[in-house]
Design a protein around this motif. Structure first.
Motif, PDB file in Angstrom:
ATOM      1  N   ARG A 164       0.906  -1.225  -0.043  1.00  0.00           N
ATOM      2  CA  ARG A 164      -0.049  -0.002   0.014  1.00  0.00           C
ATOM      3  C   ARG A 164       0.745   1.372   0.070  1.00  0.00           C
ATOM      4  NH1 ARG A 164      -6.211   1.369   0.708  1.00  0.00           N
ATOM      5  NH2 ARG A 164      -6.323   0.007  -0.645  1.00  0.00           N
ATOM      6  N   VAL A 165       1.924   1.102   0.704  1.00  0.00           N
ATOM      7  CA  VAL A 165       2.742   2.349   0.696  1.00  0.00           C
ATOM      8  C   VAL A 165       3.116   2.510  -0.715  1.00  0.00           C
ATOM      9  CG1 VAL A 165       5.177   3.330   1.318  1.00  0.00           C
ATOM     10  CG2 VAL A 165       3.810   1.850   3.102  1.00  0.00           C
TER      11      VAL A 165
ATOM     12  N   PHE B 288       0.377   3.867  -2.740  1.00  0.00           N
ATOM     13  CA  PHE B 288       0.092   5.354  -2.672  1.00  0.00           C
ATOM     14  C   PHE B 288       0.820   6.103  -3.507  1.00  0.00           C
ATOM     15  CE2 PHE B 288       2.592   8.606   0.132  1.00  0.00           C
ATOM     16  CZ  PHE B 288       1.659   9.428   0.125  1.00  0.00           C
TER      17      PHE B 288
ATOM     18  N   LEU C  27      -0.659   8.701  -6.590  1.00  0.00           N
ATOM     19  CA  LEU C  27      -0.290  10.228  -6.720  1.00  0.00           C
ATOM     20  C   LEU C  27       0.138  10.444  -8.394  1.00  0.00           C
ATOM     21  CD1 LEU C  27       1.394  11.221  -3.324  1.00  0.00           C
ATOM     22  CD2 LEU C  27      -0.914  11.965  -4.280  1.00  0.00           C
TER      23      LEU C  27
ATOM     24  N   MET D 148      -2.748  10.532 -10.538  1.00  0.00           N
ATOM     25  CA  MET D 148      -3.527  11.712 -10.412  1.00  0.00           C
ATOM     26  C   MET D 148      -2.796  13.039 -11.394  1.00  0.00           C
ATOM     27  SD  MET D 148      -4.474  11.884  -6.728  1.00  0.00           S
ATOM     28  CE  MET D 148      -4.853  10.354  -5.825  1.00  0.00           C
TER      29      MET D 148
ATOM     30  N   ASN E 109      -3.579  15.249 -14.258  1.00  0.00           N
ATOM     31  CA  ASN E 109      -3.428  16.667 -14.176  1.00  0.00           C
ATOM     32  C   ASN E 109      -2.629  17.284 -15.344  1.00  0.00           C
ATOM     33  OD1 ASN E 109      -3.514  19.184 -13.146  1.00  0.00           O
ATOM     34  ND2 ASN E 109      -2.116  19.200 -11.496  1.00  0.00           N
TER      35      ASN E 109
ATOM     36  N   LEU F  97      -9.743  12.238  -4.439  1.00  0.00           N
ATOM     37  CA  LEU F  97      -8.434  12.610  -4.553  1.00  0.00           C
ATOM     38  C   LEU F  97      -7.862  13.242  -5.818  1.00  0.00           C
ATOM     39  CD1 LEU F  97      -7.112   9.477  -2.661  1.00  0.00           C
ATOM     40  CD2 LEU F  97      -7.356  11.658  -1.671  1.00  0.00           C
ATOM     41  N   LEU F  98      -8.452  12.649  -6.734  1.00  0.00           N
ATOM     42  CA  LEU F  98      -8.150  13.451  -8.332  1.00  0.00           C
ATOM     43  C   LEU F  98      -8.599  14.781  -8.065  1.00  0.00           C
ATOM     44  CD1 LEU F  98      -7.396  12.587 -11.096  1.00  0.00           C
ATOM     45  CD2 LEU F  98      -9.553  12.542 -11.634  1.00  0.00           C
TER      46      LEU F  98
ATOM     47  N   PHE G 153      -6.228  16.861  -6.027  1.00  0.00           N
ATOM     48  CA  PHE G 153      -5.002  16.956  -6.571  1.00  0.00           C
ATOM     49  C   PHE G 153      -4.786  18.151  -7.708  1.00  0.00           C
ATOM     50  CE2 PHE G 153      -1.350  16.323  -9.414  1.00  0.00           C
ATOM     51  CZ  PHE G 153      -0.500  15.650  -8.307  1.00  0.00           C
TER      52      PHE G 153
ATOM     53  N   ALA H 296      -3.483  16.526  -1.607  1.00  0.00           N
ATOM     54  CA  ALA H 296      -3.915  15.338  -1.938  1.00  0.00           C
ATOM     55  C   ALA H 296      -2.844  14.206  -1.708  1.00  0.00           C
ATOM     56  CB  ALA H 296      -3.712  15.230  -3.741  1.00  0.00           C
ATOM     57  N   ALA H 297      -1.785  14.677  -1.430  1.00  0.00           N
ATOM     58  CA  ALA H 297      -0.388  13.790  -0.831  1.00  0.00           C
ATOM     59  C   ALA H 297      -0.926  13.270   0.574  1.00  0.00           C
ATOM     60  CB  ALA H 297       0.835  14.062  -1.130  1.00  0.00           C
TER      61      ALA H 297
ATOM     62  N   THR I  27      -4.320  11.247   0.523  1.00  0.00           N
ATOM     63  CA  THR I  27      -3.864   9.820  -0.047  1.00  0.00           C
ATOM     64  C   THR I  27      -3.428   9.011   1.152  1.00  0.00           C
ATOM     65  OG1 THR I  27      -3.628  10.923  -1.954  1.00  0.00           O
ATOM     66  CG2 THR I  27      -3.204   8.537  -1.924  1.00  0.00           C
ATOM     67  N   SER I  28      -2.227   9.614   2.022  1.00  0.00           N
ATOM     68  CA  SER I  28      -1.659   8.593   3.008  1.00  0.00           C
ATOM     69  C   SER I  28      -2.702   8.011   3.912  1.00  0.00           C
ATOM     70  CB  SER I  28      -0.808   9.531   3.982  1.00  0.00           C
ATOM     71  OG  SER I  28      -1.566  10.328   4.642  1.00  0.00           O
TER      72      SER I  28
ATOM     73  N   VAL J 175      -4.930   6.075   2.782  1.00  0.00           N
ATOM     74  CA  VAL J 175      -5.292   4.638   2.509  1.00  0.00           C
ATOM     75  C   VAL J 175      -4.133   3.830   3.085  1.00  0.00           C
ATOM     76  CG1 VAL J 175      -6.341   5.666   0.287  1.00  0.00           C
ATOM     77  CG2 VAL J 175      -3.728   4.969   0.373  1.00  0.00           C
ATOM     78  N   ILE J 176      -3.106   4.245   3.620  1.00  0.00           N
ATOM     79  CA  ILE J 176      -2.220   3.132   3.937  1.00  0.00           C
ATOM     80  C   ILE J 176      -2.507   2.989   5.528  1.00  0.00           C
ATOM     81  CG2 ILE J 176       0.344   3.120   4.699  1.00  0.00           C
ATOM     82  CD1 ILE J 176       1.054   5.184   2.688  1.00  0.00           C
TER      83      ILE J 176
END
Lengths: 655, 526
Positions: A179-180, A183, A187, A190, A194, B400-401, B404, B411-412, B415-416, B418-419
């Protein structure tokens, strides 16, 4: 025409999973095995048809996309549920379904005594489904479904023996570490949206040279994030510690998921995104060094382990490091080549170790093995062939693929990278033969109550086939003459990248920003193919491999007492043996502080701080009211007094 | 009229229950269920008849109520409220099935539940500020009773806390409503609390916008709950009966996020833009804080409750992304949270019914004795941590999109989450379901029965449906979000970009709509 069958490839395992999952207990083990393995077999057959279809199409048209439906959309963001077939995904599909099928067949024999046989096959089929989605998806997000799907199946299968705490811990650890990486992957996706307004592979990779500046900040961040994702899935430094623990799962799982297919997904993803990585030299260097570093680092740990599967696990980490080393220097074909040959010999090795464990009724410690070659001849021969292959002995498959990586590391990379590669090669030959010698040669140290026996046909036949592939697989990429390099010619169109126009675009983009574009013309000169260097390197790496084998021979056959006297009391050896204490380090620096911090947050901040202030407000109000109540005493004289006081105060104020 | 019928159908059911003798337990339960099922099925008709291409209020109905103050009974649904409405009827039905084994005062329990349903439905359809406030306060009462009468050992404390917290928040909202009532009277000369009219016509300077925003914010943020207004939630959840928790998580919290969509954004667009960073950071803190605190919980229900704080953080930050992805994602995440967390509460309730404890340390190895339960729990747990292919992922990713596009750092950070989510859910799952079954009390636990399956399986179907084909859901939101975006798009307020395309567009729409609204109002007066 044949290409239209694409959708069927992942469909078969999905159906297999559903049937086995729901009806598995009722239909009996034979049927479960037949459905489980048969589904993957059908997938493999279909893949062969599609392969035929793709070969028949002209080279420039070898990209086929099939969109099933729109998965999600919001505003101008839309993701299709669609597949993409090109030589790269085709190669992956072929060996994933092929090797996957063999491992499924093997599992029928290996897992036969298990009560929840059906559960195992349901998971395994679900894994195949997810893996195929990962490979075939035509956009980043669909790839991500597969990406997390395989991680989830891996979690299920590592924790297959869920009553064992160590197995559960390993499963959770694998999931969280993945999951790390995920993650970072998310990003990156995304960020890509963008910049590009799309996450389709085709669109993004086509637009990449026009939208991104060579060596710019954006592309470097995107690619580094993607690479962190790859590190999680492919067990590279610093996210590798889950893979050795993942050996808690049944051995076929280790072979399929934690050696041949899933763990190479990171390499596949980076190769898939080659158009982005090509624009980010900094990221490429990072990839190469992380890969090379992991290759050596994991190999050193592999030399000191005694659990047969853990040795293989560190070997896997190390070999994937090689693949990343290749990717990092831009040798994508070499990376994929090594991925394929690695799938053959490493699957064979894992299944072979499974056969050994099966024959010894669950014993995994190499110190309690030895002299097994007479008891398990087929296992031994196939294992030996694969070991030769991984050690890089001519003319087995590993020789060619590893050699190609080393050649490119030197020519397109630098001496340090090459040095890492060659060190890794030496260590690989050593620890693999250490494993073989300890397991199959020398004196028997097997528990006298255990009678080693060869495994049934259903297990040995896949071994033989895989060993054959490990032997001859090198034919895919015979070096020296490009015309002979089948894989290279096949994959070429995927890696075609027009650096000249990319540089032109980024110069233009920089110009628009009012910046001066650096001259990068040296990038455009093709590297010369030096035949003699290649031959010399081949000779060198061959002798290095032989040296490694000789070292192992000396230490474990000729003078078995040598390693012990050599390593005893050496703090360096203990450090390596304890896997550099990385797990302990993570525990102390990440896990424990998080848990303690969270407890603090809960007990102090939440309960006492926030809730305390809320309750405090209520209490204060209650206290105030309690005191205010005394004014309402019911005595007329008191009220009269208040009235007088009030009247006088009013008078004073108005004055 | 149909909408009115649907909204009050449960209340009718509740009144009817009053006439059934209290010892006819079977009849009571069946009647309650019949009303809930009917209400759900009918509400599906709303969805099928909904025109997703239009942002306008549909199934609209309006009659004057208190004419002297311009208060009318004005109801209707748009893309933002429709699915919340359907989800309310759906979860009410599930909750009534889940409450089948309640022993204490079953008749009153069912009455409270049905009345609660009407209250919640009313909140989502009200298009009149006063009516909204009325329903907003109305639904508090049955929920208060459900927690306070049928709850756990500390039920009274939890119920009072729940009630007071919400009431304090809504008082300021009432003040703000009155303020707006005065302002609109001053601006247009029409004294009305009609929300549609006010939304179209209210035009305030920034400073009052900010004050009013804060007043509404407090009411809704407590309900959501946003950090640091969340401490009522774990108490209420832990003490509430299972079905109460399901409704609390599934619907009541959504009233808060819905409020932002209906009031804060359209009425105070500029203030919303100004407060965006504050809300974003509060949401991020909520996401991470909720997850971390979940990690160390010893009570399963409390763990799920804190995880709600984390999940709702995603919704909030999505709303304040002010773009399609974020807002549609937030709306979907609203639904997702209702489904996944609702299912988690049901599952925790199932084990509580058997063992009368929810301490994680009491369990272990349940997968062996309760395989069906373990599978259901696994699926729901994975959906809750946003595994792709399941509902949670679609919502989270879109949110999150969206974030962002505004700010990569936010966003970062978000998103963390989810961990951490993977950590707390999987670790809890491992300790409850896996490992050795070493507590003898767990050896003979029966697996899920048919009734329990009926409550959980529909939610699992939804989990996969939304995960694999979310289009019908996302499409419902699209037009309304688009319309809302015209007003709150950040480009309208960004300095240095005066008169960008969006603002022009917004003005054009406004004139048209004012004309239409005026016509309508004058029509209603005659």
């Amino acid at each position: 025409m044949l290409l239209k069958l694409t959708g069927l490839v992942p469909l078969f395992p999905l159906i297999g999973c559903i049937i086995n999952g729901f009806l598995g207990l009722r239909i009996g083990k034979n049927a479960v095995g037949l459905i489980g393995a048969g589904a993957v077999g059908l997938s493999f057959l279909t893949t062969l048809f599609i392969f035929a279809g793709l070969v028949m199409t002209p080279v420039e048209e070898r990209v086929f996309e099939q969109v099933l439906f729109t998965w999600m959309s919001a505003g101008d963001f839309a993701v299709d549920f669609g597949f993409q077939i090109d030589p790269l995904s085709m190669t992956m599909m072929l060996f994933v379904t092929g090797v996957g099928f063999l491992i499924h067949v093997y599992s029928i024999g290996y897992m036969h005594e298990e009560y929840s046989f059906y559960r195992f096959f349901a998971y395994l089929n679900l894994f195949m489904f997810s893996m195929l989605l990962l490979i075939m998806g035509n956009n980043f997000l669909l790839m991500f479904i597969g990406w997390e799907g395989v991680g989830c199946c891996s979690y299920f299968l590592i924790g297959y023996y869920f009553e064992k705490k160590s197995a559960c811990d390993a499963g959770t650890k694998a999931f969280v570490m993945n999951r790390v990486g995920d993650f970072a992957f998310l990003l990156a996706v995304m960020y890509i949206f963008n910049i590009f307004g799309s996450i389709d592979f085709t669109t993004v990779f086509h637009a990449a040279p026009e939208k991104l500046i060579y060596d710019g900040e954006t592309v470097t961040i995107i690619t580094l994030l993607l690479f962190v994702g790859a590190c999680g899935k492919s067990a590279q430094i610093p996210l590798y510690t889950w893979l050795p623990d993942a050996m808690e799962g049944p051995t076929p799982v280790s072979a399929l998921i934690h050696a041949a297919t899933m763990v190479t997904a990171g390499v596949y993803m980076v190769v898939r995104c080659n158009a982005l990585f090509a624009l980010a030299p900094l990221s490429m260097t990072t990839v190469a060094f992380v890969g090379g570093g992991t290759a050596v680092f994991a190999a050193t740990i592999g030399m000191t382990q005694f659990d047969i599967k853990r040795v293989l696990a560190y070997s896997t980490v190390s070999q994937i490091g090689y693949m990343f080393l290749a990717v990092g220097v831009g040798a994508y074909t070499a990376a994929i080549f090594h991925m394929v040959t690695h799938a053959f010999f490493k699957a064979c090795l894992f299944l072979g170790s499974g056969s050994v464990i099966h024959g010894l009724h669950g014993e995994q410690d190499m110190r309690k093995m030895g002299a097994l070659k007479d008891h398990m001849p087929i296992t031994f021969i196939t294992f030996f062939v694969s070991t030769l292959a991984i050690a890089g002995i001519f003319p087995l498959s590993g020789f060619f693929s590893k050699d190609e990586i080393l050649y490119h590391a030197l020519m397109d990379g630098n001496v340090i990278l090459w040095g890492m590669g060659i060190t890794g090669a030496l260590l690989t030959a050593f620890y693999m033969f250490r494993l073989v010698f300890m397991t199959f040669f020398g004196e028997s140290r097997v528990d006298p109550h255990v009678h080693p026996h060869e495994s049934p046909k259903v297990m040995t036949v896949p071994l033989v086939i895989l060993a054959g592939l490990a032997f001859f697989g090198g034919a895919l990429g015979i070096p020296l003459f490009h015309g002979w390099h089948v894989l290279h010619n096949w994959l070429e169109p995927v890696f075609h990248f027009d650096m000249a126009s990319a540089l032109e675009h980024s110069a233009h983009l920089l110009h628009e920003q009012g910046k001066h574009a650096p001259s990068l013309t040296h990038l455009l000169e093709p590297a010369e193919h030096n035949l003699w260097v290649e031959v010399a390197l081949m000779a060198l790496s061959f002798s290095i491999a032989v040296a490694g084998i000789f070292g192992a021979y000396m230490c474990y056959i000729k003078m078995p007492h040598l390693p012990a006297s050599f390593t005893k009391g050496q703090w360096g050896y203990d450090l390596v043996k304890n896997k550099y204490e990385v797990d302990e380090l993570y525990d102390e620096t990440i896990v424990k502080p998080t848990l303690e911090g969270s407890t603090l947050l809960w007990k102090e901040v939440d309960a006492k701080g926030i809730d305390g202030s809320v309750n405090g407000t209520a209490k204060t109000l209650g206290w105030l009211s309690n005191h205010a109540r005394t004014f309402q005493s019911g005595f007329v004289r008191n009220y009269a007094l208040f009235m007088v006081v009030g009247f006088i105060s009013l008078l004073i104020i108005s004055l | 009229m149909f909408l009115t019928f649907l909204t009050f159908l449960p209340l009718v059911g509740a009144l009817l229950l009053a006439f059934i003798p209290r010892d006819e337990v079977g009849a009571i339960k069946q009647t309650a269920l019949a009303f809930a099922v009917a209400d759900f099925l009918f509400s599906l008709l709303l969805w099928t008849n909904f025109d997703a291409s239009s942002h306008a209020m549909q199934f609209e109905y309006s009659v004057p109520w208190i004419t002297s103050w311009g208060i009318s009974y004005h109801i209707g649904l748009d893309g933002i409220s429709l699915l919340l409405y359907v989800m309310t009827t759906f979860l009410t039905m599930i909750s009534i099935i889940a409450s089948w084994d309640i022993q204490k005062n079953i008749r009153e329990y069912m009455m409270a539940f049905l009345a609660l349903s009407t209250g919640m439905l009313g909140v989502f359809i009200s298009l009149d500020m006063f009516l909204f406030y009325f329903f907003w306060e109305f639904q508090l009462v049955p929920m208060y009773l459900i927690i306070g009468v049928w709850g756990g050992p500390q039920r009274v404390y939890a119920a009072v806390k729940f009630f007071l917290y919400t009431a304090v928040g809504s008082l300021l909202m009432l003040v703000a409503i009155i303020w707006i009532y005065m302002a609109i009277k001053e601006q247009t000369g029409i004294a009305t609390t009609d929300l549609v009219f006010i939304t179209e016509n209210l035009d305030l300077p920034l400073t009052p916008q900010k004050w009013l925003f804060m007043a509404f914010f407090l009411a809704f943020a407590i309900k959501v709950p946003m950090f640091p207004f969340h401490t009522w939630l774990p108490d209420a959840h832990v003490q509430a009966p299972t079905a109460g928790s399901v409704i609390l998580a599934g619907v009541l919290l959504k009233m808060g996020t819905y409020g932002f969509f209906r009031f804060n954004l359209p009425l105070f667009p500029h203030a919303s833009y100004e407060f965006m960073p504050m809300i974003a950071w509060l949401s991020i803190i909520g996401i991470i804080y909720g997850a971390l605190v979940s990690l160390v919980q010893e009570d399963m229900k409390k763990l799920v409750a804190y995880s709600s704080v984390s999940h709702l953080g995603f919704v909030m930050i999505g709303i304040f992304a002010f773009n399609h992805y974020g807002m549609q994602g937030a709306l979907l995440q609203n639904i997702n949270h209702g489904i996944s967390t609702g299912a988690l509460f049901l599952l925790v309730g199932i084990i509580y019914d058997r063992r009368h404890t929810r301490q994680i340390s009491e369990f272990g190895g349940l997968a062996k004795v309760m395989p069906k339960y373990a599978i259901c729990f696994m699926i729901v747990a994975l959906s809750s941590i946003g595994l792709p292919g399941m509902n949670g992922f679609v919502g989270e990713f879109l949110v999150l999109l969206g974030v962002f596009q505004n700010n990569g750092l936010w966003a970062a950070c978000a998103t963390s989450g989810v961990i951490f989510a993977a950590c707390y859910i999987l670790w809890m799952f491992q300790r409850v379901m896996f490992q050795k079954l070493d507590n003898p009390e767990n050896e003979k636990l029966p697996d899920m029965n048919c009734r329990e399956m009926i409550t959980v399986v529909p939610l699992i179907v939804l989990i996969f449906w939304i995960g694999l084909y979310p289009k019908p859901f996302l499409k419902t939101f699209e037009a309304s979000v688009e319309h809302l975006l015209v007003k709150v798009h950040p480009d309208n307020f960004r300095p240095g970009k005066p008169g960008s395309g969006h603002t022009e567009h917004a003005k054009l729409l406004k004139v048209e709509d004012i004309a239409r609204m005026n016509q309508k109002l004058s029509g209603a007066k005659h």
